[in-house]
Structures are given as structure tokens and as C-alpha cells.
Write an enzyme that holds these catalytic residues in place. Structure first.
Site, PDB file in Angstrom:
ATOM      1  N   HIS A 129       5.742  -2.795  16.460  1.00 13.40           N
ATOM      2  CA  HIS A 129       5.544  -4.106  15.834  1.00 13.40           C
ATOM      3  C   HIS A 129       6.142  -3.986  14.441  1.00 13.40           C
ATOM      4  CE1 HIS A 129       1.654  -5.477  18.168  1.00 13.40           C
ATOM      5  NE2 HIS A 129       2.680  -5.272  18.967  1.00 13.40           N
TER       6      HIS A 129
ATOM      7  N   HIS B 206      -3.011   0.198  19.349  1.00 13.34           N
ATOM      8  CA  HIS B 206      -2.610  -0.533  18.142  1.00 13.34           C
ATOM      9  C   HIS B 206      -3.488  -0.064  16.988  1.00 13.34           C
ATOM     10  CE1 HIS B 206      -2.167  -3.918  15.346  1.00 13.34           C
ATOM     11  NE2 HIS B 206      -1.137  -4.321  16.039  1.00 13.34           N
TER      12      HIS B 206
ATOM     13  N   CYS C 226       2.491  -0.248  14.312  1.00 14.66           N
ATOM     14  CA  CYS C 226       2.590  -1.578  13.707  1.00 14.66           C
ATOM     15  C   CYS C 226       2.769  -1.471  12.198  1.00 14.66           C
ATOM     16  CB  CYS C 226       1.341  -2.383  14.052  1.00 14.66           C
ATOM     17  SG  CYS C 226       1.254  -3.980  13.224  1.00 14.66           S
TER      18      CYS C 226
ATOM     19  N   ASP D 152       6.679  -9.159  14.311  1.00  6.98           N
ATOM     20  CA  ASP D 152       5.238  -9.381  14.311  1.00  6.98           C
ATOM     21  C   ASP D 152       4.965 -10.767  13.770  1.00  6.98           C
ATOM     22  OD1 ASP D 152       2.857  -8.385  15.157  1.00  6.98           O
ATOM     23  OD2 ASP D 152       2.346  -7.545  13.238  1.00  6.98           O
ATOM     24  N   HIS D 153       3.857 -10.931  13.108  1.00  6.56           N
ATOM     25  CA  HIS D 153       3.534 -12.272  12.596  1.00  6.56           C
ATOM     26  C   HIS D 153       4.700 -12.860  11.808  1.00  6.56           C
ATOM     27  CE1 HIS D 153      -0.950 -10.977  12.404  1.00  6.56           C
ATOM     28  NE2 HIS D 153      -0.497 -11.072  13.635  1.00  6.56           N
TER      29      HIS D 153
ATOM     30  N   TYR E 113       2.004 -16.927  14.745  1.00  2.00           N
ATOM     31  CA  TYR E 113       2.782 -16.911  15.989  1.00  2.00           C
ATOM     32  C   TYR E 113       3.568 -18.194  16.253  1.00  2.00           C
ATOM     33  CZ  TYR E 113       0.828 -12.381  16.970  1.00  2.00           C
ATOM     34  OH  TYR E 113       0.510 -11.050  16.891  1.00  2.00           O
TER      35      TYR E 113
END
Ligand code: DNO
Length: 344
Positions: A263, A196, A234, A308-309, A322
Site C-alpha cells: 500500500h 496489514h 503500508c 492507498d487513500h 476511497y
């Protein structure tokens, strides 16, 4: 592309039942959270987790993360033992059917933000990184959700100093050693290792960060010549600076078959280089999510993707980034784009 959702285990308020009801879900991305960093994950814990996930009709093929002990990154103390443990974790996870392991090589701190619940115009709230605020932060006096909270302030200070001394080139050397140790095991077990990127992709608190841009990702990939040696690409990390062209990276590393895990989220980059985590929809941020997914589609992406978030919306509270609702919206938005691309 296989759509997945991060799940923090049985204590996660976002339950497997709820995740199962998001129409596009193939599996969850999870980890054994009860074992201290560096130790071997008990087979029973892995099997229990897998059984729980499968009982709810989902798959557990991606682990995020098997964390890398600081001794490995600093190549000191018990690093060889921790590397051996890491290899054993790869073997055990492979036996349980895991196909992809996400990890990072960020010194001390995982993702860093200045605020976890910044109110946005529409009444939602989100994680933000305001440069001035981060510059004024004292990392020994705080903790963020992704950080290892087991360190005392003195230990954190010691670690920060050790990394300052090690410097970027030293960190590269230690990463190279780690990769050369673990990759033969991963290749033999047919597990894709997916690093990542550093989030944000620049040095914070004066310590080095190296998985930050295209040149460095090229260098990373050249450390080991095997398709199992790859990336978690990501958009939320690499995309938070205009210096990186995330879509171009998808095309390049996608064509090389080195992206194992994607991501995807949107980011609103502000004038001073600060950023806010916006909704996934392209017009809400600085990234074009349709172009991003098109790049994955054009390169026949067969790996795992997850929203992702997300922001906190509709009054939801929970683990910053999350919650259920905004991530579910993000997943469905991306599944919709993907279906359109498939039909065209
Ligand atoms: C943030 C995540 C990261 C990621 C790790 C991977 O929410 O994307 O914390 O899980 O950096 O090792």
C-alpha cells in the site's frame, strides 16, 4: 509489480468501468461485504464477485480483508470455530483464484483518524490524525468507516477492557496461535497471507497494538517459517511516524520475499507527531515515493501494489479516502515511476 485498486463491490460509486479506464490497472482488491465478521463466505458470493470483476476485464487475485473476529484476537468464546471458518475462507478463496489475503490484528478499531474531510490549502480535503483531537475522542460514541459498527457502546467498553487486561504479550500469544493454525492451510492452498500494520502504528485508547515497527515485524515473521506468511507493507500506516524507515523496511522484507502486497501513499508528518494524508507526489508529504518504488524495484517486487487513500479533489464526494480521482492520479504517478525504473 501488479497495480491494483480497491473496490468496495457493486455499491461502490467508483465503478469497475471507471477503474478499468485507469491505464495501469491489472486488477481490483475487494471482499465479500455482506457476511458478518467470523462467518464463512458463501461460494456463490465469491464466484459472483469474481465473475463481475472479470466481466469488466479485471482480475480478482487480492482480498482485502478477511477480517479476524475479536474472539480470535482475545482467544475466548467461539475462537476455535472462527478460526476453522477462517481456514475455510482461505480454501474457498484459493479455489476462486485468489493469491493474496490481507488481514489485520488490530484490537477493536481499524484505522483511526480525527477528521475525514479536513480542508487542505489547495481546496481538496483529506483524512487527518490530529493527536490532541484523538486523545479527546470517546470511541464508544463514534464510528469510522473501517470500524465494525455492529457493536453497542457497552460492548465496545467491554472489548476495550478485555484488551487492556490481555496486554501486548497476551495479544502476541493469541496472534501466534492464530498464525500457527491458519498458515499450514494457506501454504497448502498457495495463498499468501499479508498482515496489514496497525494504523496508526501506536497504541490508541490505551489498548495494545503490536504490528507497529521493524522489531515487531521481525517478531511477527519469526512466528512461522514459510514464505506465504508475509506482509501488506503500508506506507500510510508505518510511515506516519519518523521512528519508522519505510524504505529500509521495503529493502529488508522485500529481499526476504515477505512483502506480498504494497500500500503506497504519502503522509505529511506534523511537528507534534500528528499527520495529514497528502497527495502521492513526493514533494507533497514526508515520504519519498521515488525512493520507495526504487526499493521495491531493486528487490524485484512481484506482488500487488495499490495506491492507498486519496484526497477528495475536483468536488468528488464518496467513501472517505476511497474516491476515484486522487487515487487514480496516485496510481498513474507510481506507474510512471515504475516504467522509468524498468527502462533504466
Ligand atoms: C485503510 C486500509 C485498512 C485495511 C485493513 C486491512 O484504508 O488500509 O482498513 O484494509 O486494515 O485489514
Amino acid at each position: 509489480m501488479k497495480m491494483t485498486f480497491r473496490w468496495y463491490g457493486v455499491d461502490d460509486p467508483v465503478t469497475l468501468e471507471k477503474i478499468r479506464q485507469i491505464p495501469c490497472m491489472d486488477g481490483v482488491v475487494t471482499a465479500v461485504y455482506s457476511v458478518p465478521v467470523g462467518e464463512v463466505w458463501p461460494v456463490e458470493e465469491i464466484e459472483k464477485l469474481k465473475a463481475e470483476v472479470e466481466r469488466k476485464g479485471l482480475k480478482m487475485e487480492v482480498i482485502e480483508s478477511v477480517p479476524v473476529h475479536e474472539d480470535i484476537k482475545l482467544r475466548r468464546g467461539n475462537y476455535q470455530l472462527y478460526i476453522d471458518n477462517y481456514k475455510e475462507n482461505i480454501r474457498r478463496l484459493a479455489k476462486a483464484g485468489v493469491k493474496c489475503i490481507c488481514y489485520n490484528f488490530m484490537p477493536v478499531f481499524d484505522w483511526t483518524r480525527s477528521r475525514l474531510d479536513q480542508p487542505l490549502e489547495d481546496g481538496s480535503n483529506a483524512l487527518v490524525y490530529y493527536k490532541q483531537d484523538v486523545d479527546a475522542m470517546d470511541p464508544t460514541k463514534m464510528s469510522l468507516p473501517g470500524w465494525d459498527s455492529s457493536y453497542s457502546p457497552d460492548e465496545i467498553n467491554g472489548l476495550i477492557n478485555a484488551y487492556k487486561e490481555l496486554g501486548e504479550e497476551g495479544l502476541w500469544e493469541n496472534l501466534k496461535y492464530f498464525i500457527n493454525e491458519i498458515m499450514p492451510v494457506a501454504a497448502e492452498c498457495d495463498v499468501n497471507m499479508a498482515i496489514h500494520p496497525d494504523d496508526p502504528p501506536w497504541s490508541i485508547f490505551s489498548i495494545p497494538r503490536i504490528i507497529t515497527n521493524e522489531a515487531n515485524i521481525d517478531r511477527f515473521l519469526s512466528l512461522y517459517d514459510d514464505v506465504h506468511h508475509g506482509l501488506t507493507l503500508c506506507s500510510g500506516s508505518l510511515g506516519c511516524t519518523t521512528a519508522n524507515d519505510y524504505t529500509a523496511m521495503v529493502k529488508k522484507y522485500g529481499a526476504m520475499k515477505r512483502i506480498h502486497f504494497a500500500h503506497v501513499r504519502n503522509i505529511k508528518i506534523l511537528d507534534d507527531g500528528s499527520f495529514e494524508e497528502s497527495a502521492h507526489l513526493s514533494k507533497c508529504g514526508s515520504l519519498d515515493v521515488v525512493e520507495i518504488l526504487k526499493a521495491y524495484h531493486d528487490t524485484d517486487f512481484e506482488g500487488y501494489l495499490r495506491p492507498d487513500h486519496g484526497r477528495m479533489i475536483w468536488g468528488e464526494t464518496g467513501k472517505p479516502g476511497y474516491g476515484l480521482y486522487d487515487r487514480a492520479l496516485g496510481a498513474m504517478y507510481m506507474a510512471g515511476i515504475w516504467e522509468t525504473l524498468e527502462k533504466n
